[in-house]
Motif scaffolding. Structure first.
Motif, PDB file in Angstrom:
ATOM      1  N   ALA A 146      -4.167  -3.690  -3.052  1.00  0.00           N
ATOM      2  CA  ALA A 146      -3.337  -2.472  -2.841  1.00  0.00           C
ATOM      3  C   ALA A 146      -3.815  -1.186  -3.788  1.00  0.00           C
ATOM      4  O   ALA A 146      -3.843  -0.154  -3.435  1.00  0.00           O
ATOM      5  CB  ALA A 146      -1.939  -2.637  -2.915  1.00  0.00           C
ATOM      6  N   CYS A 147      -4.012  -1.838  -4.977  1.00  0.00           N
ATOM      7  CA  CYS A 147      -4.451  -0.849  -6.023  1.00  0.00           C
ATOM      8  C   CYS A 147      -5.927  -0.127  -5.804  1.00  0.00           C
ATOM      9  O   CYS A 147      -5.932   0.996  -5.923  1.00  0.00           O
ATOM     10  CB  CYS A 147      -4.275  -1.344  -7.442  1.00  0.00           C
ATOM     11  SG  CYS A 147      -2.537  -1.681  -7.787  1.00  0.00           S
ATOM     12  N   SER A 148      -6.602  -1.261  -5.591  1.00  0.00           N
ATOM     13  CA  SER A 148      -8.016  -0.631  -5.349  1.00  0.00           C
ATOM     14  C   SER A 148      -8.372   0.279  -3.822  1.00  0.00           C
ATOM     15  O   SER A 148      -8.889   1.223  -3.802  1.00  0.00           O
ATOM     16  CB  SER A 148      -9.160  -1.834  -5.133  1.00  0.00           C
ATOM     17  OG  SER A 148      -8.860  -2.873  -4.302  1.00  0.00           O
ATOM     18  N   PHE A 149      -7.347  -0.220  -2.939  1.00  0.00           N
ATOM     19  CA  PHE A 149      -7.536   0.501  -1.706  1.00  0.00           C
ATOM     20  C   PHE A 149      -7.364   1.824  -1.653  1.00  0.00           C
ATOM     21  O   PHE A 149      -8.112   2.757  -1.377  1.00  0.00           O
ATOM     22  CB  PHE A 149      -6.764  -0.451  -0.570  1.00  0.00           C
ATOM     23  CG  PHE A 149      -6.959  -0.004   0.719  1.00  0.00           C
ATOM     24  CD1 PHE A 149      -8.186  -0.305   1.561  1.00  0.00           C
ATOM     25  CD2 PHE A 149      -6.277   0.970   1.283  1.00  0.00           C
ATOM     26  CE1 PHE A 149      -8.386   0.318   2.815  1.00  0.00           C
ATOM     27  CE2 PHE A 149      -6.275   1.563   2.641  1.00  0.00           C
ATOM     28  CZ  PHE A 149      -7.465   1.366   3.235  1.00  0.00           C
ATOM     29  N   GLY A 150      -6.131   1.962  -2.309  1.00  0.00           N
ATOM     30  CA  GLY A 150      -5.523   3.359  -2.446  1.00  0.00           C
ATOM     31  C   GLY A 150      -6.695   4.178  -3.287  1.00  0.00           C
ATOM     32  O   GLY A 150      -6.729   5.383  -2.961  1.00  0.00           O
ATOM     33  N   ALA A 151      -7.210   3.597  -4.249  1.00  0.00           N
ATOM     34  CA  ALA A 151      -7.934   4.426  -5.107  1.00  0.00           C
ATOM     35  C   ALA A 151      -9.371   4.674  -4.603  1.00  0.00           C
ATOM     36  O   ALA A 151      -9.977   5.731  -4.541  1.00  0.00           O
ATOM     37  CB  ALA A 151      -8.229   3.717  -6.709  1.00  0.00           C
ATOM     38  N   GLU A 152      -9.822   3.782  -3.861  1.00  0.00           N
ATOM     39  CA  GLU A 152     -11.343   4.087  -3.108  1.00  0.00           C
ATOM     40  C   GLU A 152     -11.287   4.823  -2.273  1.00  0.00           C
ATOM     41  O   GLU A 152     -12.179   5.735  -2.078  1.00  0.00           O
ATOM     42  CB  GLU A 152     -11.875   2.522  -2.581  1.00  0.00           C
ATOM     43  CG  GLU A 152     -12.123   1.320  -3.515  1.00  0.00           C
ATOM     44  CD  GLU A 152     -12.399   0.149  -3.015  1.00  0.00           C
ATOM     45  OE1 GLU A 152     -12.433   0.029  -1.657  1.00  0.00           O
ATOM     46  OE2 GLU A 152     -12.440  -0.910  -3.718  1.00  0.00           O
ATOM     47  N   ILE A 153     -10.278   4.974  -1.318  1.00  0.00           N
ATOM     48  CA  ILE A 153     -10.303   5.702  -0.153  1.00  0.00           C
ATOM     49  C   ILE A 153      -9.676   7.202  -0.470  1.00  0.00           C
ATOM     50  O   ILE A 153      -9.596   8.028   0.025  1.00  0.00           O
ATOM     51  CB  ILE A 153      -9.884   5.308   1.182  1.00  0.00           C
ATOM     52  CG1 ILE A 153      -8.423   5.176   1.242  1.00  0.00           C
ATOM     53  CG2 ILE A 153     -10.815   4.141   1.610  1.00  0.00           C
ATOM     54  CD1 ILE A 153      -7.980   4.785   2.764  1.00  0.00           C
ATOM     55  N   GLY A 154      -8.863   7.184  -1.397  1.00  0.00           N
ATOM     56  CA  GLY A 154      -7.982   8.433  -2.025  1.00  0.00           C
ATOM     57  C   GLY A 154      -6.748   8.571  -1.303  1.00  0.00           C
ATOM     58  O   GLY A 154      -6.433   7.948  -0.264  1.00  0.00           O
ATOM     59  N   PRO A 155      -5.692   9.570  -1.553  1.00  0.00           N
ATOM     60  CA  PRO A 155      -4.234   9.500  -1.252  1.00  0.00           C
ATOM     61  C   PRO A 155      -4.395   9.937   0.029  1.00  0.00           C
ATOM     62  O   PRO A 155      -3.573   9.727   0.973  1.00  0.00           O
ATOM     63  CB  PRO A 155      -3.669  10.670  -2.287  1.00  0.00           C
ATOM     64  CG  PRO A 155      -4.747  10.990  -3.058  1.00  0.00           C
ATOM     65  CD  PRO A 155      -6.079  10.368  -2.995  1.00  0.00           C
ATOM     66  N   ILE A 156      -5.065  10.921   0.631  1.00  0.00           N
ATOM     67  CA  ILE A 156      -5.008  11.794   1.795  1.00  0.00           C
ATOM     68  C   ILE A 156      -5.520  10.589   2.892  1.00  0.00           C
ATOM     69  O   ILE A 156      -4.776  10.373   3.829  1.00  0.00           O
ATOM     70  CB  ILE A 156      -5.869  12.927   1.848  1.00  0.00           C
ATOM     71  CG1 ILE A 156      -5.384  13.912   1.164  1.00  0.00           C
ATOM     72  CG2 ILE A 156      -5.778  13.675   3.431  1.00  0.00           C
ATOM     73  CD1 ILE A 156      -4.093  14.365   0.871  1.00  0.00           C
ATOM     74  N   LEU A 193       0.784  -1.325   0.056  1.00  0.00           N
ATOM     75  CA  LEU A 193      -0.044   0.041  -0.017  1.00  0.00           C
ATOM     76  C   LEU A 193       0.999   1.421  -0.021  1.00  0.00           C
ATOM     77  O   LEU A 193       0.671   2.282  -0.838  1.00  0.00           O
ATOM     78  CB  LEU A 193      -1.095   0.025   1.210  1.00  0.00           C
ATOM     79  CG  LEU A 193      -1.965   1.154   1.014  1.00  0.00           C
ATOM     80  CD1 LEU A 193      -2.795   1.131   0.114  1.00  0.00           C
ATOM     81  CD2 LEU A 193      -2.767   1.020   2.411  1.00  0.00           C
ATOM     82  N   LEU A 194       2.036   1.230   0.851  1.00  0.00           N
ATOM     83  CA  LEU A 194       2.833   2.572   0.894  1.00  0.00           C
ATOM     84  C   LEU A 194       3.551   2.704  -0.459  1.00  0.00           C
ATOM     85  O   LEU A 194       3.668   3.723  -1.011  1.00  0.00           O
ATOM     86  CB  LEU A 194       3.780   2.144   2.109  1.00  0.00           C
ATOM     87  CG  LEU A 194       5.069   3.182   2.165  1.00  0.00           C
ATOM     88  CD1 LEU A 194       4.235   4.735   2.406  1.00  0.00           C
ATOM     89  CD2 LEU A 194       5.871   2.990   3.248  1.00  0.00           C
ATOM     90  N   LEU A 195       3.880   1.677  -1.021  1.00  0.00           N
ATOM     91  CA  LEU A 195       4.720   1.581  -2.390  1.00  0.00           C
ATOM     92  C   LEU A 195       3.742   2.062  -3.402  1.00  0.00           C
ATOM     93  O   LEU A 195       4.153   2.884  -4.065  1.00  0.00           O
ATOM     94  CB  LEU A 195       5.349   0.206  -2.692  1.00  0.00           C
ATOM     95  CG  LEU A 195       6.021   0.210  -3.807  1.00  0.00           C
ATOM     96  CD1 LEU A 195       7.401   1.374  -3.767  1.00  0.00           C
ATOM     97  CD2 LEU A 195       6.875  -1.259  -3.821  1.00  0.00           C
ATOM     98  N   ARG A 196       2.504   1.844  -3.410  1.00  0.00           N
ATOM     99  CA  ARG A 196       1.458   2.171  -4.370  1.00  0.00           C
ATOM    100  C   ARG A 196       1.268   3.638  -4.319  1.00  0.00           C
ATOM    101  O   ARG A 196       1.380   4.273  -5.299  1.00  0.00           O
ATOM    102  CB  ARG A 196       0.184   1.247  -4.024  1.00  0.00           C
ATOM    103  CG  ARG A 196      -1.030   1.463  -4.939  1.00  0.00           C
ATOM    104  CD  ARG A 196      -1.740   2.484  -4.283  1.00  0.00           C
ATOM    105  NE  ARG A 196      -3.036   2.685  -5.108  1.00  0.00           N
ATOM    106  CZ  ARG A 196      -3.055   3.865  -5.893  1.00  0.00           C
ATOM    107  NH1 ARG A 196      -2.141   4.802  -6.100  1.00  0.00           N
ATOM    108  NH2 ARG A 196      -4.206   4.222  -6.337  1.00  0.00           N
ATOM    109  N   VAL A 197       0.982   4.072  -3.094  1.00  0.00           N
ATOM    110  CA  VAL A 197       0.797   5.438  -3.040  1.00  0.00           C
ATOM    111  C   VAL A 197       2.095   6.108  -3.329  1.00  0.00           C
ATOM    112  O   VAL A 197       1.769   7.120  -3.582  1.00  0.00           O
ATOM    113  CB  VAL A 197       0.408   5.631  -1.413  1.00  0.00           C
ATOM    114  CG1 VAL A 197       0.181   7.043  -1.266  1.00  0.00           C
ATOM    115  CG2 VAL A 197      -1.049   5.038  -1.185  1.00  0.00           C
TER     116      VAL A 197
END
Length: 136
Positions: free
Chosen positions: A67-77, A26-30
């Protein structure tokens, strides 16, 4: 929403990598992109997931997709806030693991310094705490 507890997260080496695997992804994805990961970012995440001892391709596919969907679903902040909520010690462990992975990855190694600056920013930790030896 919180990150899961990781038993043995104080251990070093592969066990630590496996324990922190989903958080590292997740961290790497963001850190790689605030946008939807492209083919190149997904390939990096896939290699990293394999390296973190997820043996079956189905498991690796699931971790990368999550990891890809989680970051996209809740957004970067909110993702940043979630990663920061784990605390400084855990954040440093995640950051150092990302640094080790970046040093040995063909796509990440050339961008390692910039990636680590972004990781420090995401985790809200001092970049000087992430000084890592140059790979040999």
């Amino acid at each position: 929403m919180s990150l899961p507890d990781t038993p043995g997260s104080g251990a070093n080496g592969p066990a630590m990598a496996a324990d922190l695997g989903s958080e590292v992804l997740l961290l790497l994805r963001v850190a790689m992109t605030d946008n939807e990961p492209g083919e190149r970012e997904r390939a990096v995440l896939y290699r990293v997931a394999q390296r973190l001892q997820h043996d079956t391709s189905e498991e690796v596919d699931e971790l990368v997709a999550a990891a890809c969907s989680f970051g996209a679903e809740i957004g970067p902040i909110p993702t940043r806030l979630l990663l920061q909520s784990a605390g400084t010690v855990r954040g440093l462990a995640l950051a150092h693991l990302v640094g080790e992975i970046a040093a040995s990855d063909v796509d990440l190694a050339p961008r390692r310094a910039r990636l680590m600056a972004r990781v420090a920013d995401i985790l809200d930790i001092n970049p000087d705490d992430l000084v890592m030896p140059t790979p040999q």
